[in-house]
Design an enzyme around this catalytic site. Structure first.
Site, short mmCIF file in Angstrom:
data_model
loop_
_atom_site.label_atom_id
_atom_site.label_comp_id
_atom_site.label_asym_id
_atom_site.label_seq_id
_atom_site.Cartn_x
_atom_site.Cartn_y
_atom_site.Cartn_z
CB SER A 111 -0.96 -0.04 1.20
OG SER A 111 -1.99 0.91 1.06
CG ASP A 283 -4.18 -1.34 -0.58
OD1 ASP A 283 -3.57 -2.08 0.23
OD2 ASP A 283 -4.05 -0.11 -0.60
#
Length: 335
Positions: A111, A283
């Site tokens: 992320s 993500d």
């Protein structure tokens, strides 16, 4: 944890060789030991860093990445005398005092941590400056630029993934490639996680002849120092970082091409990703917010020509630990 030498330390001393803090063997210099050379009497400390997801605290993690960049640069210069950069000079004095040479040779991130790991890894491999990182985050994370037009019909997400984040990362990586070389290029491996929306499917046959199918949504990018120093790294590294930070609903999924390049912003990722076909990705923190596994395997596989000290930095952007909640009750399954 220590990595034991693969060769005899006595051979290294007798042959008149020294080792840079990045693990590169060089011929013993003339008296005076210029910056970058590490005598065998100096302790070598190799750092491996894990950067987790952080959302709004991504800029804080960026500060940690910059400090690691300064620390490694100071290690490369620690015998060269005073440094004009005041922060790097403090690190140089500390390392000279304890007689330690430091390198960062393995990084993993997911992320927002994937973005910081990608940028730190690139400058670590090239010996360049990470000083523009703050401005990169201010541009890439500017909410007024990320937010989509409320009047846009059928928006795929709240924020602009390719239109703003990817574009800003490409610009920022280009800026970093223009910074001066302030340290010794280092051996570097960078791992960045993502989540594949459609799985990679594998099959194997068990001892009874039954075909077993396995579906895996874990995506992983790997860049080594040769990749990170190459002229073609801008597109793949920016896309890997962008896909790792594609939080669902906030950003649209990222497209990972395979054996093709549909446009300049979506290069062929076949050489960098653990995929066998093109994928849409989200993500990396959805499935692997603590990408320690690939980092540890690389640490264990890394050779050493001398005894070194190894440390793992687990960087978590949290102001304080969350308190434990009350015991849950059978009569209230949903709390």
């Amino acid at each position: 944890m220590q990595a034991h030498p693969t060769g005899a330390a006595g051979d290294a001393v007798a042959s008149g060789h020294f080792f840079t803090s990045s693990g590169v063997k060089v011929t013993s210099p003339a008296p005076g030991n210029p910056a970058g050379s590490v005598p065998l009497s100096t302790q070598e400390l190799r750092l491996a860093a894990v950067l987790t997801g952080g959302v709004s605290l991504a800029v804080w993690m960026g500060g940690v990445a910059r400090e690691l960049n300064l620390l490694v640069q100071a290690s490369d210069r620690r015998l060269a005398g005073p440094d004009q950069d005041p922060l790097r000079e403090r690190y140089r004095q500390l390392l000279a005092c304890v007689d330690v040479a430091v390198s960062v040779d393995v990084l993993s991130g997911t992320s927002a941590g994937g973005i910081n790991a990608a940028l730190l890894g690139m400058v670590n491999a090239t010996g360049q400056e990470l000083s523009p990182l703050r401005d990169i985050w201010l541009q890439a994370g500017a909410f007024d630029k990320l937010l989509r037009d409320p009047g846009e019909p059928d928006p795929p997400s709240l924020l602009k993934g390719d239109g703003q984040l990817l574009a800003a990362l490409r610009t920022g990586i280009g800026q970093l490639r223009q910074t001066p070389v302030s340290g010794v290029p280092s051996r570097t491996d960078v791992f960045i996680t993502t989540t594949l929306l459609s799985p990679e499917v594998s099959r194997f046959t068990d001892d009874f002849g039954t075909v077993v199918t396995d579906a895996d949504h874990h995506g992983l990018f790997h860049f080594n120092e040769s990749d990170l120093r190459g002229d073609a790294i801008l597109g793949p590294l920016a896309l890997a970082a962008r896909s790792s930070a594609s939080f669902p609903a906030a950003f649209e999924p990222a497209y990972l091409a395979y054996n093709e390049s549909p446009d300049p912003t979506h290069p062929d990722m076949a050489d960098y990703a653990n995929t066998s076909r093109a994928h849409w990705a989200a993500d990396g923190g959805l499935l692997a917010n603590r990408p320690i596994g690939p980092l540890l395997q690389t640490v264990f596989d890394r050779p050493a020509s001398r005894e070194v000290r190894r440390a793992l930095l687990y960087i978590v952007p949290s102001s304080s630990p969350e308190p434990a909640g009350p015991a849950e009750q059978l009569s209230a399954p949903l709390g």
